[in-house]
Enzyme design. Structure first.
Site, short mmCIF file in Angstrom:
data_model
loop_
_atom_site.label_atom_id
_atom_site.label_comp_id
_atom_site.label_asym_id
_atom_site.label_seq_id
_atom_site.Cartn_x
_atom_site.Cartn_y
_atom_site.Cartn_z
CB THR A 21 -0.19 7.32 29.02
OG1 THR A 21 0.87 6.70 29.86
CG2 THR A 21 0.25 8.82 28.91
CE LYS A 81 4.25 7.92 30.95
NZ LYS A 81 3.23 6.70 30.58
CE LYS A 131 -1.20 6.74 24.72
NZ LYS A 131 -1.87 5.84 25.72
#
Lengths: 295, 295
Positions: free
Chosen positions: A100, A175, A243
């Site tokens: 990701t 995502k 993150k």
């Protein structure tokens, strides 16, 4: 051409990567592997994988290289530059980044791949450890449609729901859409359970009233019982959602889009992380509400 | 004693109340009804209900009176005071308030009921129009366990998931828990879809990647397609979620509990309502994000 004639490379064999690379070996693909901590390669070497000393060495003898590393800076280091995967892949090779990471970086990588005469896909996943172990991941793919088609048999060894979302970066964007939805849902679940407990009710009994109705969500059914039991063990790490939400906020700003719910959720997870919760699971957000005064 | 020997009263025959009262008549209960706008009584009178001119007239000849009105102030006016339901119910009667209302008011009502020699339950519902029409509501009940037991056959005519949550006020608290979870989930769904659209992706294709994973929720599957189609018709009104979230915030403050996600969601729905969206469905929150500059 039978894809099993192709040699694969896998870079990043952590909890998820190890399972994913294992499925590809089981499917019959010759496999070259690299991990920053070589001790994590053991189970794959036993299955017949060849250990390499760096990403370039993986790429030189591979037709398709998959990366599943930590942060965008790791993706950048692994794929770009003279010692990176793209510069060392055979002509016509494919680099598939399943980390990701940043949609902008995915576009940069796709352009760099073109210059090197190779191709790139961004293909992050959802489904976690369990999805990786059972080859049930959802894989969200960005890049050229023809490259997606030729990589599909490989992706099908690792996932169940595999959708081409659009040009380079679209997998990463998808995502982030997923993470945006999860983050605020989890805030809602957390606050609902905090309210229930503070009101002196039995939160599990409340779940029996609400989880099959309009409040129903995977986060409610999966995370509320763990919150209530004080089970903060990581399915998905707080440091990782921090993150991902940072990437989502950065990307939203680039698009001049204000997302106040996402901003709020990010502040809460950052506070949790700064307070020592980085290695906990995301459900530990509940701690902010039960440890009085923290929110 | 066969409960169908009991006469029921129903006060508040709007979209939900009309269906609910209808099921009770169908089950064979004699029924007395009152609504502020008497024109809404028509279908129930055709089924054999007796129209009354005020709440006291309903209560005087009824053993169990159900209220399904708008706001806590309507609940208060209908149930309390010399002309209210409690003062006029037969000894041993039961007042069941199914309005989503204040937990503190529910406790006040329960205490007032005791002084009048009657009993009260707070029993708000979720499941909306459809749940009311199909007698599939989730009914969340607060009050004495023995009163809950004797009212259960009546509640079972209207709902499927019927749970006694605890003492007076617990039904209302449970409903607020439900609304807290829904509000932030819906914010997440909305922001996820706004991000997807702004990024130039196909949001319905994204749903196919994410809706069966960790981001999955009833709100995502039910509301995202309506948002994307610009279909803002009300399943659940913005004005009603604004009421409910206000009650939740007020109750959280009474418990000295900070819920920043709820505060954020409440501000967004209040802005939407103030901007002319009060009569839209909750999914119209998406409008705040597509009408640039509003958030």
């Amino acid at each position: 051409m039978n894809l099993r004639d192709k040699t694969l490379g896998f870079i990043g064999t952590g909890v998820m990567g190890r399972s994913m690379a294992g499925h590809l070996i089981d499917a019959g693909y010759p496999m070259r592997v690299y991990n920053r901590s070589p001790d994590k390669l053991g189970p794959l070497l036993e299955k017949g994988a060849v250990a390499c000393r760096n990403p370039a060495e993986v790429a030189r003898e591979a037709d398709v290289v998959i990366t599943m590393v930590g942060y965008p800076r790791d993706v950048e280091q692994t794929l770009l530059g003279p010692d990176g995967v793209l510069a060392n892949l055979r002509p016509g090779g494919i680099a598939i980044d399943m980390t990701t990471s940043s949609p902008a970086l995915a576009r940069t990588i796709a352009n760099a791949a073109l210059r090197h005469g190779v191709a790139a896909l961004d293909a992050p996943v959802s489904g976690g450890d369990t999805g990786a172990r059972n080859a049930q991941l959802s894989i969200m793919v960005g890049g050229e449609a023809s490259v997606f088609e030729s990589a599909l048999p490989i992706l099908q060894c690792m996932g169940k729901t595999i959708v081409h979302q659009g040009p380079a970066g679209s997998g990463q964007l998808t995502k982030l859409v997923n993470q945006i939805a999860i983050a605020s849902t989890l805030v809602g679940v957390c606050e609902a359970m905090a309210f229930a407990r503070r009101a002196g009710l039995d939160p599990l009994r409340i779940l029996s009233s609400i989880e099959r109705g309009a409040a129903g969500s995977v986060q409610l059914s999966a995370m509320a019982p763990r919150m209530l039991a004080g089970d903060y063990a990581a399915g998905f790490y707080v440091k990782h959602i921090v993150k991902d939400l940072g990437l989502a906020l950065e990307t939203a700003r680039e698009m001049n889009l204000q997302l106040p719910g996402l901003e709020q959720a990010t502040r809460l997870f950052e506070k949790l992380s700064a307070g020592g919760g980085a290695e906990d699971g995301t459900q530990a957000l509940f701690r902010l509400y039960v440890d009085a005064g923290l929110v």
